[in-house]
Scaffold this motif. Structure first.
Motif, PDB file in Angstrom:
ATOM      1  N   GLY A 353     -27.442  27.063 -23.612  1.00 26.92           N
ATOM      2  CA  GLY A 353     -26.471  27.634 -24.562  1.00 26.92           C
ATOM      3  C   GLY A 353     -26.054  26.573 -25.560  1.00 26.92           C
ATOM      4  O   GLY A 353     -26.009  26.793 -26.772  1.00 26.92           O
ATOM      5  N   ARG A 354     -25.793  25.358 -25.049  1.00 25.64           N
ATOM      6  CA  ARG A 354     -25.409  24.267 -25.955  1.00 25.64           C
ATOM      7  C   ARG A 354     -26.585  23.912 -26.866  1.00 25.64           C
ATOM      8  O   ARG A 354     -26.404  23.671 -28.059  1.00 25.64           O
ATOM      9  CB  ARG A 354     -24.978  23.055 -25.138  1.00 25.64           C
ATOM     10  CG  ARG A 354     -24.658  21.843 -25.997  1.00 25.64           C
ATOM     11  CD  ARG A 354     -23.726  20.907 -25.282  1.00 25.64           C
ATOM     12  NE  ARG A 354     -24.373  20.270 -24.120  1.00 25.64           N
ATOM     13  CZ  ARG A 354     -23.699  19.497 -23.267  1.00 25.64           C
ATOM     14  NH1 ARG A 354     -22.385  19.347 -23.398  1.00 25.64           N
ATOM     15  NH2 ARG A 354     -24.322  18.893 -22.262  1.00 25.64           N
ATOM     16  N   ALA A 355     -27.779  23.923 -26.352  1.00 19.58           N
ATOM     17  CA  ALA A 355     -28.956  23.615 -27.185  1.00 19.58           C
ATOM     18  C   ALA A 355     -29.027  24.582 -28.355  1.00 19.58           C
ATOM     19  O   ALA A 355     -29.207  24.187 -29.507  1.00 19.58           O
ATOM     20  CB  ALA A 355     -30.232  23.698 -26.348  1.00 19.58           C
ATOM     21  N   LEU A 356     -28.809  25.871 -28.074  1.00 25.97           N
ATOM     22  CA  LEU A 356     -28.893  26.882 -29.136  1.00 25.97           C
ATOM     23  C   LEU A 356     -27.734  26.716 -30.128  1.00 25.97           C
ATOM     24  O   LEU A 356     -27.919  26.810 -31.335  1.00 25.97           O
ATOM     25  CB  LEU A 356     -28.873  28.276 -28.517  1.00 25.97           C
ATOM     26  CG  LEU A 356     -29.436  29.417 -29.389  1.00 25.97           C
ATOM     27  CD1 LEU A 356     -30.812  29.070 -29.920  1.00 25.97           C
ATOM     28  CD2 LEU A 356     -29.478  30.714 -28.605  1.00 25.97           C
ATOM     29  N   ARG A 357     -26.541  26.408 -29.603  1.00 25.12           N
ATOM     30  CA  ARG A 357     -25.394  26.221 -30.507  1.00 25.12           C
ATOM     31  C   ARG A 357     -25.634  25.025 -31.414  1.00 25.12           C
ATOM     32  O   ARG A 357     -25.407  25.084 -32.628  1.00 25.12           O
ATOM     33  CB  ARG A 357     -24.117  25.999 -29.681  1.00 25.12           C
ATOM     34  CG  ARG A 357     -23.570  27.226 -28.986  1.00 25.12           C
ATOM     35  CD  ARG A 357     -22.129  27.007 -28.512  1.00 25.12           C
ATOM     36  NE  ARG A 357     -22.015  25.857 -27.608  1.00 25.12           N
ATOM     37  CZ  ARG A 357     -22.177  25.928 -26.282  1.00 25.12           C
ATOM     38  NH1 ARG A 357     -22.518  27.091 -25.723  1.00 25.12           N
ATOM     39  NH2 ARG A 357     -22.030  24.856 -25.509  1.00 25.12           N
ATOM     40  N   VAL A 358     -26.139  23.941 -30.860  1.00 24.88           N
ATOM     41  CA  VAL A 358     -26.378  22.739 -31.679  1.00 24.88           C
ATOM     42  C   VAL A 358     -27.495  23.012 -32.689  1.00 24.88           C
ATOM     43  O   VAL A 358     -27.384  22.668 -33.865  1.00 24.88           O
ATOM     44  CB  VAL A 358     -26.722  21.530 -30.787  1.00 24.88           C
ATOM     45  CG1 VAL A 358     -27.187  20.343 -31.636  1.00 24.88           C
ATOM     46  CG2 VAL A 358     -25.514  21.141 -29.930  1.00 24.88           C
ATOM     47  N   CYS A 359     -28.568  23.680 -32.254  1.00 22.77           N
ATOM     48  CA  CYS A 359     -29.653  23.999 -33.192  1.00 22.77           C
ATOM     49  C   CYS A 359     -29.156  24.881 -34.333  1.00 22.77           C
ATOM     50  O   CYS A 359     -29.613  24.758 -35.472  1.00 22.77           O
ATOM     51  CB  CYS A 359     -30.793  24.691 -32.459  1.00 22.77           C
ATOM     52  SG  CYS A 359     -31.778  23.575 -31.423  1.00 22.77           S
ATOM     53  N   SER A 360     -28.217  25.741 -34.038  1.00 18.82           N
ATOM     54  CA  SER A 360     -27.637  26.609 -35.084  1.00 18.82           C
ATOM     55  C   SER A 360     -26.664  25.831 -35.957  1.00 18.82           C
ATOM     56  O   SER A 360     -26.588  26.031 -37.166  1.00 18.82           O
ATOM     57  CB  SER A 360     -26.912  27.803 -34.443  1.00 18.82           C
ATOM     58  OG  SER A 360     -27.809  28.538 -33.640  1.00 18.82           O
ATOM     59  N   GLY A 361     -25.955  24.884 -35.380  1.00 16.34           N
ATOM     60  CA  GLY A 361     -24.899  24.186 -36.119  1.00 16.34           C
ATOM     61  C   GLY A 361     -25.389  23.048 -36.986  1.00 16.34           C
ATOM     62  O   GLY A 361     -24.756  22.699 -37.988  1.00 16.34           O
ATOM     63  N   VAL A 362     -26.555  22.468 -36.631  1.00 13.75           N
ATOM     64  CA  VAL A 362     -27.071  21.353 -37.440  1.00 13.75           C
ATOM     65  C   VAL A 362     -27.823  21.914 -38.642  1.00 13.75           C
ATOM     66  O   VAL A 362     -28.711  22.757 -38.489  1.00 13.75           O
ATOM     67  CB  VAL A 362     -27.992  20.444 -36.588  1.00 13.75           C
ATOM     68  CG1 VAL A 362     -28.631  19.351 -37.444  1.00 13.75           C
ATOM     69  CG2 VAL A 362     -27.195  19.822 -35.438  1.00 13.75           C
ATOM     70  N   TYR A 368     -35.540  20.760 -33.018  1.00 15.44           N
ATOM     71  CA  TYR A 368     -36.298  20.707 -31.769  1.00 15.44           C
ATOM     72  C   TYR A 368     -35.303  20.637 -30.616  1.00 15.44           C
ATOM     73  O   TYR A 368     -34.350  19.852 -30.677  1.00 15.44           O
ATOM     74  CB  TYR A 368     -37.194  19.475 -31.739  1.00 15.44           C
ATOM     75  CG  TYR A 368     -38.242  19.423 -32.845  1.00 15.44           C
ATOM     76  CD1 TYR A 368     -38.025  18.676 -34.003  1.00 15.44           C
ATOM     77  CD2 TYR A 368     -39.437  20.133 -32.731  1.00 15.44           C
ATOM     78  CE1 TYR A 368     -38.974  18.633 -35.015  1.00 15.44           C
ATOM     79  CE2 TYR A 368     -40.392  20.092 -33.742  1.00 15.44           C
ATOM     80  CZ  TYR A 368     -40.150  19.347 -34.876  1.00 15.44           C
ATOM     81  OH  TYR A 368     -41.088  19.308 -35.882  1.00 15.44           O
ATOM     82  N   ALA A 369     -35.513  21.427 -29.579  1.00 17.68           N
ATOM     83  CA  ALA A 369     -34.643  21.387 -28.394  1.00 17.68           C
ATOM     84  C   ALA A 369     -35.474  20.967 -27.185  1.00 17.68           C
ATOM     85  O   ALA A 369     -36.477  21.580 -26.842  1.00 17.68           O
ATOM     86  CB  ALA A 369     -34.006  22.751 -28.145  1.00 17.68           C
ATOM     87  N   ASN A 370     -35.085  19.839 -26.597  1.00 17.50           N
ATOM     88  CA  ASN A 370     -35.775  19.240 -25.440  1.00 17.50           C
ATOM     89  C   ASN A 370     -37.231  18.940 -25.723  1.00 17.50           C
ATOM     90  O   ASN A 370     -38.082  18.948 -24.821  1.00 17.50           O
ATOM     91  CB  ASN A 370     -35.620  20.147 -24.207  1.00 17.50           C
ATOM     92  CG  ASN A 370     -34.166  20.189 -23.738  1.00 17.50           C
ATOM     93  OD1 ASN A 370     -33.413  19.221 -23.933  1.00 17.50           O
ATOM     94  ND2 ASN A 370     -33.744  21.311 -23.190  1.00 17.50           N
ATOM     95  N   THR A 371     -37.546  18.725 -26.961  1.00 20.58           N
ATOM     96  CA  THR A 371     -38.833  18.197 -27.399  1.00 20.58           C
ATOM     97  C   THR A 371     -38.617  17.586 -28.782  1.00 20.58           C
ATOM     98  O   THR A 371     -37.500  17.601 -29.294  1.00 20.58           O
ATOM     99  CB  THR A 371     -39.929  19.300 -27.431  1.00 20.58           C
ATOM    100  OG1 THR A 371     -41.197  18.690 -27.699  1.00 20.58           O
ATOM    101  CG2 THR A 371     -39.626  20.333 -28.501  1.00 20.58           C
ATOM    102  N   TYR A 372     -39.672  17.025 -29.361  1.00 23.65           N
ATOM    103  CA  TYR A 372     -39.531  16.525 -30.726  1.00 23.65           C
ATOM    104  C   TYR A 372     -40.899  16.471 -31.407  1.00 23.65           C
ATOM    105  O   TYR A 372     -41.886  16.092 -30.790  1.00 23.65           O
ATOM    106  CB  TYR A 372     -38.883  15.136 -30.773  1.00 23.65           C
ATOM    107  CG  TYR A 372     -38.266  14.886 -32.138  1.00 23.65           C
ATOM    108  CD1 TYR A 372     -38.936  14.171 -33.116  1.00 23.65           C
ATOM    109  CD2 TYR A 372     -37.037  15.449 -32.475  1.00 23.65           C
ATOM    110  CE1 TYR A 372     -38.395  14.002 -34.388  1.00 23.65           C
ATOM    111  CE2 TYR A 372     -36.473  15.270 -33.737  1.00 23.65           C
ATOM    112  CZ  TYR A 372     -37.168  14.555 -34.692  1.00 23.65           C
ATOM    113  OH  TYR A 372     -36.629  14.403 -35.948  1.00 23.65           O
ATOM    114  N   MET A 373     -40.955  16.896 -32.681  1.00 27.56           N
ATOM    115  CA  MET A 373     -42.201  16.985 -33.438  1.00 27.56           C
ATOM    116  C   MET A 373     -43.255  17.736 -32.626  1.00 27.56           C
ATOM    117  O   MET A 373     -44.334  17.230 -32.332  1.00 27.56           O
ATOM    118  CB  MET A 373     -42.709  15.596 -33.851  1.00 27.56           C
ATOM    119  CG  MET A 373     -41.811  14.946 -34.881  1.00 27.56           C
ATOM    120  SD  MET A 373     -42.514  13.592 -35.843  1.00 27.56           S
ATOM    121  CE  MET A 373     -42.906  12.394 -34.619  1.00 27.56           C
TER     122      MET A 373
END
Ligand SMILES: NC(=O)c1ccc[n+]([C@@H]2O[C@H](COP(=O)([O-])OP(=O)(O)OC[C@H]3O[C@@H](n4cnc5c(N)ncnc54)[C@H](O)[C@@H]3O)[C@@H](O)[C@H]2O)c1
Ligand SMILES: CN(C=O)/C=C1/C[C@H](O)OC1=O
Length: 423
Positions: A353-362, A368-373
């Motif tokens: 839930g926090r991952a989705l909130r942060v992805c929406s807020g940034v 990327y959530a729990n990965t990168y590139m």
């Protein structure tokens, strides 16, 4: 398009070696990433062409309206040095697929692989005049393309300031733009994240291609309760990075693209220290032995950084990670949004839930959530803020290389009943 992809892949070895020689990106990347990013773009858009469909509607069985997509016209593609084959193909493949002729201007640092790609396209049978290569400086040839009234669209990948200069010089006519510009991407780690994975992706995100990547995760925002553990992992792992001859298949980390760029990055490290940042690891040019002949900079971590520092606000485009801490989610998002850029970002947390909130807020075009590139092929991207314009990639990106035409057909012509003008 597919034939061009075949020829590019057949020449992968010579393309990769030349790209590495031109800009120092390690062979294990150029051989398996940049080459296939280029050929993959040709294959992807060749398969998408049939999706360029319009719409139709009929009223009262008497008035039919249809829309069709038509080519835009001459598309100029101005490419950067850091992923020259991939970014060039990302611009010319959709343009050509949509039926537009292209004029390509590579960076002065990486003209050879672009010329090799254009040669492969000519051999693949692209019609004469459809693929054109112009070489020269950005300030001269790039500006000339921006000012040219016959250029219908400019696809530019490069620095934000350059993008602004191109838009300024394009004022001689109404043009369309695809602008993929600079970034200063936040990499957010919460204390409930799998820190082993988070630091692994962090090192990939900032040290791949020596940090010369637009979406490099160059601003670490780490929850204060995880700070020491993350710093310990970086101090343990960074010295194990295999630094060396970029043509050696085992090398992971090579030199900077040029002496001038090396000096620019070293200057930022100096500026950061003068602003109050502390070098946790790295910070110097590598000069021992053979390294002295190259433009190598140590993988560098700057801690005790604050939001107002230039090293936090400006794109360094090198192996320099700035580190700031945060207490809670709100502060993490505020810090993440604290620069003029909006290209990409990452967040690591066990709380989805926090991952989705942060992805929406940034406020970035990529999160990327729990990965990168790490993204699926053909996904569209739309840079935010000062990191670019429009949408690239996918069917939405392909449509940006067309112009829509509306055709309205009256099946049984009749007078309007207005301005009868009957004597
Ligand atoms: N957003 C993305 O997808 C993406 C991808 C790769 C690189 N980049 C950005 O590109 C930059 C690094 O590449 P670079 O150093 O080649 O960028 P750059 O802006 O210096 O040059 C990019 C291209 O524009 C040309 N150019 C330079 N000045 C020009 C001008 N005044 N008018 C017209 N054309 C001009 C150059 O010759 C080159 O072909 C970084 O900022 C990086 O973030 C962004
Ligand atoms: C090539 N480049 C940045 O330098 C652009 C992208 C977009 C993709 O998501 O990964 C990249 O490196």
């Amino acid at each position: 398009m597919n034939k061009a992809a075949d020829l590019i892949e057949e020449r992968a070895e010579e393309l990769a070696v030349e790209e590495t020689r031109s800009m120092g990106r390690v062979y294990k990347e150029t051989r398996y990433d940049d080459v296939y990013a280029a050929s993959g773009a040709f294959r992807y858009y060749a398969g998408l062409i049939h999706e360029l469909q319009g719409t139709s509607s009929i009223e009262n069985g008497d008035l039919m309206s249809v829309t069709v997509r038509e080519p835009l016209g001459v598309c100029a593609v101005l490419a950067p040095w850091n992923y020259s084959m991939g970014t060039t193909a990302a611009g010319i493949a959709p343009a050509l697929a949509a039926g537009n002729p292209v004029v390509i201007k590579p960076s002065s640092l990486t003209p050879v692989t672009t010329a090799m790609m254009v040669k492969a396209m000519a051999e693949a049978g692209f019609p004469a005049g459809s693929v054109n290569l112009v070489l020269g400086s950005g300030s001269e040839v790039g500006t000339a393309l921006a000012e040219n009234r016959d250029v219908a669209k400019i696809t530019f990948t490069g620095g934000t300031e350059t993008g602004r200069d191109i838009i300024k010089h394009s004022a001689t006519s109404v043009k369309r733009f695809s602008m993929e510009l600079g970034g200063k991407s936040p990499f957010i780690i919460f204390d409930d994240a799998d820190l082993d994975v988070a630091v692994d992706r962090l090192m990939f995100g900032i040290f791949l291609s020596q940090g010369q990547v637009c979406i490099a995760g160059s601003r670490l925002l780490v929850q204060d309760t995880a700070y020491e553990r993350v710093m310990d992992l970086l101090k343990e792992r960074i010295p194990k990075i295999r630094i060396g001859d970029p043509l050696d298949p085992e090398t992971e980390f090579g030199p900077m693209v040029s002496k001038r760029h090396m000096e620019r990055v070293l200057d930022y490290i100096r500026i950061g220290q003068e602003e109050g940042a502390r070098v946790l690891i790295g910070g110097h040019r590598i000069t021992e032995g053979e390294f002295g002949r190259g433009y190598f900079i140590e993988p560098t971590v700057l801690v005790d950084c604050t939001q107002d520092m230039r090293v936090v606000q400006e794109e360094i485009f090198g192996p320099v990670l700035t580190v700031q801490t945060f207490k809670d989610e709100a502060e993490a998002v505020r810090l993440a949004n604290g620069t003029r850029y909006g290209l990409a970002g990452g967040v690591f947390t066990a709380d989805m839930g926090r991952a989705l909130r942060v992805c929406s807020g940034v406020d970035t075009g990529i999160m990327y959530a729990n990965t990168y590139m790490d993204e699926t092929q053909g996904i569209s991207v739309s840079p935010h803020r000062q990191s670019g314009t429009t949408v690239d990639g996918g069917l939405a990106g392909l449509r940006e290389y067309t112009v829509l035409k509306q055709i309205n057909l009256k099946l049984t012509p009749e007078r309007t009943g207005w301005f009868n003008c009957i004597d």
